[in-house]
Write a protein that holds these residues in place. Sequence first.
Motif, mmCIF file in Angstrom:
data_model
loop_
_atom_site.group_PDB
_atom_site.id
_atom_site.type_symbol
_atom_site.label_atom_id
_atom_site.label_comp_id
_atom_site.label_asym_id
_atom_site.label_seq_id
_atom_site.Cartn_x
_atom_site.Cartn_y
_atom_site.Cartn_z
ATOM 1 N N ASP A 120 17.231 0.266 -7.621
ATOM 2 C CA ASP A 120 18.198 2.220 -6.383
ATOM 3 C C ASP A 120 18.852 1.787 -5.525
ATOM 4 O OD1 ASP A 120 18.526 4.576 -4.799
ATOM 5 O OD2 ASP A 120 16.693 5.390 -4.654
ATOM 6 N N PRO A 121 20.305 1.887 -5.569
ATOM 7 C CA PRO A 121 21.225 1.867 -4.654
ATOM 8 C C PRO A 121 20.552 2.252 -3.426
ATOM 9 C CG PRO A 121 22.213 2.618 -6.575
ATOM 10 C CD PRO A 121 20.818 2.656 -7.246
ATOM 11 N N GLU A 122 20.736 3.257 -3.259
ATOM 12 C CA GLU A 122 20.530 4.179 -1.776
ATOM 13 C C GLU A 122 19.298 3.670 -1.023
ATOM 14 O OE1 GLU A 122 19.743 8.849 -1.358
ATOM 15 O OE2 GLU A 122 19.122 8.081 -3.226
ATOM 16 N N PRO A 123 20.363 3.907 -0.352
ATOM 17 C CA PRO A 123 18.938 2.782 0.479
ATOM 18 C C PRO A 123 18.753 4.322 1.835
ATOM 19 C CG PRO A 123 21.606 3.542 1.572
ATOM 20 C CD PRO A 123 21.761 4.354 0.696
ATOM 21 N N HIS A 124 17.442 4.389 2.073
ATOM 22 C CA HIS A 124 16.409 5.265 2.929
ATOM 23 C C HIS A 124 16.357 4.671 4.179
ATOM 24 C CE1 HIS A 124 16.171 6.994 -1.774
ATOM 25 N NE2 HIS A 124 15.780 5.722 -1.741
ATOM 26 N N GLY B 221 0.829 -1.186 -0.222
ATOM 27 C CA GLY B 221 -0.048 -0.107 0.190
ATOM 28 C C GLY B 221 0.583 1.216 -0.337
ATOM 29 N N LYS B 222 0.059 2.442 -0.212
ATOM 30 C CA LYS B 222 0.912 3.526 0.039
ATOM 31 C C LYS B 222 2.089 3.777 1.284
ATOM 32 C CE LYS B 222 0.166 9.007 -0.144
ATOM 33 N NZ LYS B 222 -0.312 9.513 -0.045
ATOM 34 N N ASN B 223 3.475 3.603 0.527
ATOM 35 C CA ASN B 223 5.051 3.324 1.808
ATOM 36 C C ASN B 223 4.483 2.984 2.808
ATOM 37 O OD1 ASN B 223 6.491 4.051 2.595
ATOM 38 N ND2 ASN B 223 5.989 5.971 3.638
ATOM 39 N N LEU C 230 4.822 -4.729 10.152
ATOM 40 C CA LEU C 230 4.701 -3.380 8.891
ATOM 41 C C LEU C 230 5.245 -2.599 9.045
ATOM 42 C CD1 LEU C 230 0.552 -2.703 7.809
ATOM 43 C CD2 LEU C 230 2.189 -3.197 6.704
ATOM 44 N N ILE C 231 6.710 -1.487 8.131
ATOM 45 C CA ILE C 231 6.963 -0.650 8.003
ATOM 46 C C ILE C 231 6.863 0.567 7.099
ATOM 47 C CG2 ILE C 231 8.996 -2.289 9.341
ATOM 48 C CD1 ILE C 231 10.569 -1.973 6.627
ATOM 49 N N GLU C 232 7.667 1.747 6.764
ATOM 50 C CA GLU C 232 6.970 2.701 5.991
ATOM 51 C C GLU C 232 8.440 3.296 5.906
ATOM 52 O OE1 GLU C 232 4.374 5.104 7.522
ATOM 53 O OE2 GLU C 232 5.439 6.376 8.813
ATOM 54 N N ALA D 283 7.870 8.929 2.098
ATOM 55 C CA ALA D 283 7.994 7.893 1.089
ATOM 56 C C ALA D 283 7.528 8.333 -0.446
ATOM 57 C CB ALA D 283 5.846 8.304 1.357
ATOM 58 N N ALA D 284 8.407 9.452 -0.739
ATOM 59 C CA ALA D 284 8.351 10.541 -2.488
ATOM 60 C C ALA D 284 9.357 9.433 -3.316
ATOM 61 C CB ALA D 284 9.900 11.427 -1.951
ATOM 62 N N HIS D 285 10.416 8.518 -1.965
ATOM 63 C CA HIS D 285 11.396 7.923 -3.517
ATOM 64 C C HIS D 285 10.618 6.566 -3.644
ATOM 65 C CE1 HIS D 285 15.016 10.286 -1.972
ATOM 66 N NE2 HIS D 285 14.339 9.483 -1.124
ATOM 67 N N PHE D 286 9.709 6.174 -2.944
ATOM 68 C CA PHE D 286 8.650 4.808 -3.701
ATOM 69 C C PHE D 286 7.284 5.409 -3.740
ATOM 70 C CE2 PHE D 286 11.566 4.374 0.038
ATOM 71 C CZ PHE D 286 12.198 3.582 -0.387
ATOM 72 N N GLU D 287 7.061 6.283 -4.251
ATOM 73 C CA GLU D 287 6.112 6.772 -4.747
ATOM 74 C C GLU D 287 5.337 6.267 -6.108
ATOM 75 O OE1 GLU D 287 5.416 11.352 -4.787
ATOM 76 O OE2 GLU D 287 4.704 11.307 -2.698
ATOM 77 N N LYS D 288 6.397 5.734 -6.765
ATOM 78 C CA LYS D 288 5.911 5.548 -8.486
ATOM 79 C C LYS D 288 5.998 3.558 -8.654
ATOM 80 C CE LYS D 288 8.174 9.160 -11.008
ATOM 81 N NZ LYS D 288 9.598 9.238 -11.879
ATOM 82 N N LEU D 289 6.185 3.213 -7.490
ATOM 83 C CA LEU D 289 6.151 1.304 -6.787
ATOM 84 C C LEU D 289 4.680 1.136 -7.089
ATOM 85 C CD1 LEU D 289 8.654 0.433 -4.504
ATOM 86 C CD2 LEU D 289 8.781 0.251 -7.566
ATOM 87 N N LYS D 290 4.678 0.117 -7.677
ATOM 88 C CA LYS D 290 3.508 -0.484 -7.192
ATOM 89 C C LYS D 290 3.271 -1.557 -6.363
ATOM 90 C CE LYS D 290 -0.463 -2.866 -10.327
ATOM 91 N NZ LYS D 290 -0.869 -3.693 -11.828
ATOM 92 N N PRO D 291 1.848 -1.018 -5.920
ATOM 93 C CA PRO D 291 1.998 -2.231 -4.743
ATOM 94 C C PRO D 291 1.264 -3.441 -5.335
ATOM 95 C CG PRO D 291 0.733 -0.039 -4.006
ATOM 96 C CD PRO D 291 0.997 -0.224 -5.646
#
Length: 502
Positions: free
Chosen positions: A102-106, A78-80, A121-123, A127-135
């Motif tokens: 994306d090798p950059e750790p967040h 889900g969202k983030n 559940l983690i977030e 969240a901007a780095h993962f907005e384009k990912l599809k759940p």
Amino acid sequence: MNHRSSLFLLALASFPLAVGAQPAPEPAAPASNQAIDLSSGAWDGVVNIDVSVLFPDYREPWNAGQPSGGSGTGFLIGKNRFLTNAHVVSNATRILIRTSNDPEPHPAKIVHIAHDCDLALIEAEDAAHFEKLKPVEFGGIPQLNTEVIAIGYPIGGDRISVTRGVVSRIDFRPYSHTSVDSHLAIQVDAAINPGNSGGPVMQLGKVVGVAFQGFSGRVAQNVGYMIPVPVIKRFLKDVEDGSYDHYVDLAASDFPIENPAQAKALGLEGGGVGVMVGDVEPAGSVGEILKIGDVILSIDDNPVLNNGLVRFEGELVDMNEIVERKFAGDVIKVAYMRGGKKQEAKVTLKRFDPYVRLGAQYNQRPRYIVHAGLVFQPLDRNLMDAHQIRDSTVNYVFDNFLTEKLYVERPEPVVLTSVLPDEVNTWITPYAHSIVDEINGVKIRTLKDVETALANKEKPFIEIRLEDKNRPLVLKRSLTESAHPRIMQTYNIPAASYLGDE
């Protein structure tokens, strides 16, 4: 629990198998088209999780603990919101997530964690780095002998790994994270390696499970387990209100009634229905309803077969599976027979807390009291593992905490775990690793009772009676009070006690 190079739990060979919930669909031949199309990019939302861990120190509970680290897998639902195993992020002080693209750790943080079903559940903090990912989407329970694909980062690798396997068993079995909880689990012959933990297991483009444990090579080859969708959805439903309320339990054991003569003697009408109640926990959901010797006939109008199975949602499952899918405060109907007469009762379900003490616990500071160099700690599995206690009385209390209903009189047994040598406590070291029974006449039922008893300074001596010891341990109060600051400084103890967060 001892640390591993990666945060992956191995199911122990000694774990007993519960009565299984094994559906019996028509076997389907494994075929590649039953798994996901690898070109679909279904793994885009799968993340590598790097964790810095601080293991609590139960031998010197005032210390911060032992730092370490590990890795696992998670995936976007889900969202983030990323789902993973509880054991991947247990005792975490820092969590970093990254995708294969994306090798950059967040940095990330735990939102909810459920140790009893090994899910979390983690977030991401940003969240901007993962907005384009599809759940991902969830499927159902896969059929036996159908193909699934496990996706993750095994052995801490930096790139996605994909392994194929076949569903070989659907069973109600122990979860090794706490070592005491059992839930529905699916066995597959896909390689489930350290680092795969928390990763999705997919079929037909949908998630049908979360990889979480496997057998060691000395026990079985190519045997792994995943947490199925019903357990996942129950966890997600539970946390919708912002908190996790844990699994509920009838807290009663049962025996099959498969002998025809026994069934007739109990007044059963045949048809292979009914299991006998073997034990009932007084503090459990049915503690004031069922009795030993009762025969459970049905749960929520689902007949209980004489081997403990019920037909639920079109499949034969362990009768506990009905209770498993309920929540704290839910009410179920239980039909049972007592003395040849059928009866019904409504049962309000709740968590059985004494059971938790027997399992491994995480994400909490060890509680303790230090007085005159004497270290008092509550008895639980973490303590037993850390101190390797061999005292027969302590082991008896731990092993029979439930079976002998010891929790009724002593809900939190307290152990004198160690004696920090000082002139005030000379010759007392042999008393270590003993259950504390009384302090100056105060019965010790919980760690809080130790604090209360020691705070009463009316008597010139502190008399501590230990379980199964013929003579009391006696200290002169005036000497202990003068020795206390010296002992605290000598052993670099910042606080004399920690009784838990308010």
